[in-house]
Design a protein around this motif. Structure first.
Motif, PDB file in Angstrom:
ATOM      1  N   ARG A 219       0.834  -1.203   0.000  1.00 12.96           N
ATOM      2  CA  ARG A 219       0.000   0.000   0.000  1.00 12.96           C
ATOM      3  C   ARG A 219       0.873   1.259   0.000  1.00 12.96           C
ATOM      4  O   ARG A 219       0.567   2.238  -0.693  1.00 12.96           O
ATOM      5  CB  ARG A 219      -0.924  -0.004   1.216  1.00 12.96           C
ATOM      6  N   GLU A 220       1.959   1.241   0.747  1.00 11.43           N
ATOM      7  CA  GLU A 220       2.844   2.405   0.795  1.00 11.43           C
ATOM      8  C   GLU A 220       3.557   2.620  -0.535  1.00 11.43           C
ATOM      9  O   GLU A 220       3.842   3.769  -0.912  1.00 11.43           O
ATOM     10  CB  GLU A 220       3.830   2.248   1.947  1.00 11.43           C
ATOM     11  N   PHE A 221       3.832   1.531  -1.244  1.00  6.66           N
ATOM     12  CA  PHE A 221       4.402   1.683  -2.586  1.00  6.66           C
ATOM     13  C   PHE A 221       3.371   2.297  -3.526  1.00  6.66           C
ATOM     14  O   PHE A 221       3.714   3.140  -4.372  1.00  6.66           O
ATOM     15  CB  PHE A 221       4.874   0.330  -3.123  1.00  6.66           C
ATOM     16  N   MET A 222       2.102   1.874  -3.391  1.00  6.93           N
ATOM     17  CA  MET A 222       1.041   2.500  -4.184  1.00  6.93           C
ATOM     18  C   MET A 222       1.006   4.003  -3.939  1.00  6.93           C
ATOM     19  O   MET A 222       0.856   4.805  -4.882  1.00  6.93           O
ATOM     20  CB  MET A 222      -0.312   1.889  -3.824  1.00  6.93           C
ATOM     21  N   GLU A 223       1.139   4.412  -2.684  1.00  3.99           N
ATOM     22  CA  GLU A 223       1.114   5.832  -2.343  1.00  3.99           C
ATOM     23  C   GLU A 223       2.273   6.573  -3.004  1.00  3.99           C
ATOM     24  O   GLU A 223       2.123   7.726  -3.437  1.00  3.99           O
ATOM     25  CB  GLU A 223       1.172   6.006  -0.825  1.00  3.99           C
ATOM     26  N   LEU A 224       3.442   5.921  -3.093  1.00  2.00           N
ATOM     27  CA  LEU A 224       4.598   6.547  -3.742  1.00  2.00           C
ATOM     28  C   LEU A 224       4.323   6.773  -5.225  1.00  2.00           C
ATOM     29  O   LEU A 224       4.568   7.863  -5.762  1.00  2.00           O
ATOM     30  CB  LEU A 224       5.834   5.669  -3.550  1.00  2.00           C
ATOM     31  N   VAL A 225       3.820   5.748  -5.916  1.00  2.00           N
ATOM     32  CA  VAL A 225       3.490   5.892  -7.338  1.00  2.00           C
ATOM     33  C   VAL A 225       2.421   6.959  -7.525  1.00  2.00           C
ATOM     34  O   VAL A 225       2.517   7.809  -8.421  1.00  2.00           O
ATOM     35  CB  VAL A 225       3.020   4.538  -7.922  1.00  2.00           C
ATOM     36  N   ASP A 226       1.420   6.922  -6.672  1.00  2.00           N
ATOM     37  CA  ASP A 226       0.331   7.895  -6.737  1.00  2.00           C
ATOM     38  C   ASP A 226       0.860   9.330  -6.603  1.00  2.00           C
ATOM     39  O   ASP A 226       0.424  10.245  -7.320  1.00  2.00           O
ATOM     40  CB  ASP A 226      -0.672   7.602  -5.626  1.00  2.00           C
ATOM     41  N   GLU A 227       1.810   9.521  -5.697  1.00  2.49           N
ATOM     42  CA  GLU A 227       2.364  10.852  -5.478  1.00  2.49           C
ATOM     43  C   GLU A 227       3.152  11.331  -6.700  1.00  2.49           C
ATOM     44  O   GLU A 227       3.081  12.507  -7.074  1.00  2.49           O
ATOM     45  CB  GLU A 227       3.262  10.855  -4.243  1.00  2.49           C
TER      46      GLU A 227
END
Length: 627
Positions: A219-227
């Motif tokens: 989930r935290e990797f998703m947040e990085l890509v999203d950012e």
């Protein structure tokens, strides 16, 4: 991925064994579901030659006899249903063959323990609320758009004082604004699939569906890509379908036999790398790998894959001596199964994600890498230009006195520049193992190294092809990249390094702002030589044009001599200086202060009109035609 009802699996299992289930991660691995009215986790794994398989974990004391799996397909898919499990619970498969049992991590697991621990973890990827809808909606094909890639190893961009990694959350706060501030259009992550050995840099993968837990959770990797997407920056991930390591818990001889790897003596191992090679002709391996490519686009919103070691896959004799390989059925050295795999891979990706980037790291003259499969190509849309990279780095390392004898290394790339869709790569591979950092490759004393570097980077941005540079080059790190350590950002406290960083930032902004530098990359319509043959002066000059005819003239002096009165042949008109690598603010000498030039009717370089300019040593200049 949650499955709250019992499903008929006949079709997905059939397609998996046919090599055409491109969402095999929804079938295999661990998934929540319901059986006989009870909620639990379905485990499914492919182990065709196993005598028996069971699930083990904390829930059963890692006892291989307590939770046996049932074979549910003739092709070797096993299944078990276990209740009472939750997110982050650890598990493995106990795979028995010939009386020997090996505990294997799940090839389709979405999460894993942090190395050196090796268990898989239960993790549901659903539920994240993406905020990049606008970015994805506006994404178009990249051929006539700027593509300036910042290649990053997430574990060593920065490190804490105690040597620990920056987390995905910390990278979201620091890496994203840095990449945006510097003006890059894309970021490329070195492999982020789970891998056991830090020294492999991620290129020896054991968990293809598990983003590495070194830096946090999926989930935290998703947040990085999203950012990154929220800041207008596309994300490319390195992907390794060529080979895998021989760690006992991984894909290596998964069912006690050559399962994911070929069983042919001449094809199953890459001796140079000490790894096993995938069998791309095996249907279940195709389902595994093509599904994995689709998975990164679908689940993590990745914008592109840079496919590693393509040459090693295409040639049966890659890194082999005579007698160490067997020709294909046509008597040649091409791996026909790999060629067919690439064609199917790229077709599957582009069918689902038309604006995806599929970039081949391919170092040979294999034809039509970036041409469609229906005309005999492999179907990628970009290829690394390794020939350009090798030639120009060799040239730049020459003392300026000897560059005249190596002039062809600067110009030869234009003979084939439009044969493929190229990315110009100065990657991590060029700044390790004694090759020295980009700045330290440059000849001369301290100031000359920076002048050479600035001129080279100006040349790179102006040359046809998309761009890729490895982290640390932008501020002139002298030390080679070391994966155990963070970059030496403290160097930006020194004036020359700070000035270089500002130069790269400005150069990136020029690249994005001026369409002649990127709009036509596939034909001579976007490029015209002014002078390609001034080898005695180590000077080249050319023009870049966009579709509307807007023109930028580029002149480069790679010699150690100033030319105070250099006459440059140009189309009649007025020109404005938009880049001068010798400017004071970039750490140069500031010898040129004139900003606009009007042509005179004086013949030069085969043209009726020309301008007279001061051309300092080791300098790159861009001149925009404004009238």
């Amino acid at each position: 991925m949650s499955k709250e009802k019992t499903e008929n699996l006949d079709l997905p299992i059939y397609l998996f064994h046919q090599g055409t289930n491109y969402k095999a991660y929804e079938l295999l691995g661990s998934h929540s579901g319901v059986k006989n009215g009870k909620k639990g986790i379905y485990f499914r794994v492919w182990a065709p030659h196993a005598e028996k398989v069971s699930v083990v974990g904390d829930f059963n004391g890692w006892n291989k006899d307590l939770t046996p799996m049932k074979r549910v397909s003739e092709g070797g898919v096993y299944e078990a249903f276990v209740t009472g499990l939750k997110r982050y619970d650890m598990y493995k498969y106990a795979v028995t063959n010939n009386g020997k049992t090996v505990f294997k991590s799940d090839p389709y697991a979405f999460h894993a323990e942090t190395p050196p621990s090796t268990s898989s973890k239960i993790y549901d990827l659903s539920g994240y609320k993406w905020k990049d809808e606008e970015f994805l909606k506006n994404k178009t094909a990249s051929y006539d758009k700027p593509m300036n890639i910042y290649e990053v190893h997430l574990g060593s961009w920065k490190k804490h004082e105690d040597g620990s990694y920056y987390s995905y959350k910390e990278l979201k706060k620091e890496l994203v604004p840095y990449v945006k501030k510097m003006g890059y259009t894309h970021v490329e992550f070195m492999p982020v699939s789970e891998y056991p050995f830090d020294g492999s840099w991620g290129y020896q993968v054991t968990g293809y569906y598990a983003v590495t837990s070194r830096y946090g959770t999926p989930r935290e990797f998703m947040e990085l890509v999203d950012e990154f997407h929220k800041n207008g920056i596309a994300v490319i991930a390195d992907w390794v379908p060529a080979h895998f390591p021989k760690d006992a818990f991984g894909l290596y001889e998964f069912d006690g036999t050559c399962c994911y790897e070929s069983d042919r003596w001449d094809r199953k191992e890459n001796k140079g790398w000490g790894t096993r090679v995938f069998d791309w002709g095996k249907n279940e391996v195709r389902s595994f790998l093509i599904s994995n490519a689709i998975f990164w686009f679908e689940q993590y919103h990745i914008d592109g894959l840079r496919v590693d070691a393509v040459a090693s896959m295409l040639y049966l004799d890659y890194d082999k001596k005579p007698g160490e390989w067997i020709p294909n059925e046509k008597g040649g050295n091409y791996n026909l199964e790999a060629i067919d795999f690439f064609q199917k891979l790229n077709a599957a990706v582009f069918e689902r994600f038309p604006n995806a980037l599929m970039i081949a790291e391919e170092s040979t003259a294999f034809p039509m890498i970036t041409k469609p499969a229906d005309v005999g190509g492999l179907g990628f849309n970009f290829k690394w230009n390794m020939g350009w990279m090798n030639d120009v780095l060799s040239y730049m390392q020459c003392d300026p006195y000897f560059r005249g004898d190596n002039h062809n290394k600067l110009t030869f790339s234009m003979y084939y520049a439009f044969s493929e869709n190229f990315v110009l790569p100065i990657s991590h591979d060029e700044v390790v193992h004694g090759k020295r950092s980009l700045l330290d490759k440059m000849p001369g004393e301290y100031d000359d190294k920076f002048a050479n570097d600035r001129a080279f980077l100006g040349y790179m941005i102006a040359h046809p092809g998309k761009k890729l540079n490895f982290m640390g080059y932008e501020f002139g790190q002298f030390r080679e990249w070391a994966y155990e350590e963070g970059l030496e950002f403290f160097m930006t406290k020194y004036p020359k390094h700070a000035a270089l960083q500002q130069y790269v930032k400005y150069l990136n902004s020029v690249y994005k702002s001026y369409s002649p530098l990127y709009e036509i990359e596939d034909s001579w319509n976007g490029f015209e030589w002014i002078s390609a043959d001034e080898r005695n002066n180590s000077i080249i000059s050319f023009m870049r044009r966009d579709k509307s005819g807007r023109t930028i003239a580029v002149i480069l002096n790679f010699s150690g001599l100033d030319f105070p009165k250099y006459r440059l042949g140009l189309p009649e008109g007025e020109y404005k200086m938009i880049l001068n690598s010798d400017a004071l603010r970039f750490g140069g000498k500031g010898a040129v202060r004139k900003s606009t030039y009007k042509t005179a009717k004086k013949r030069s370089h085969g043209r009726e009109h020309s301008i007279l300019l001061k051309l300092p040593r080791l300098t790159c200049m861009y001149l925009e035609k404004i009238k």
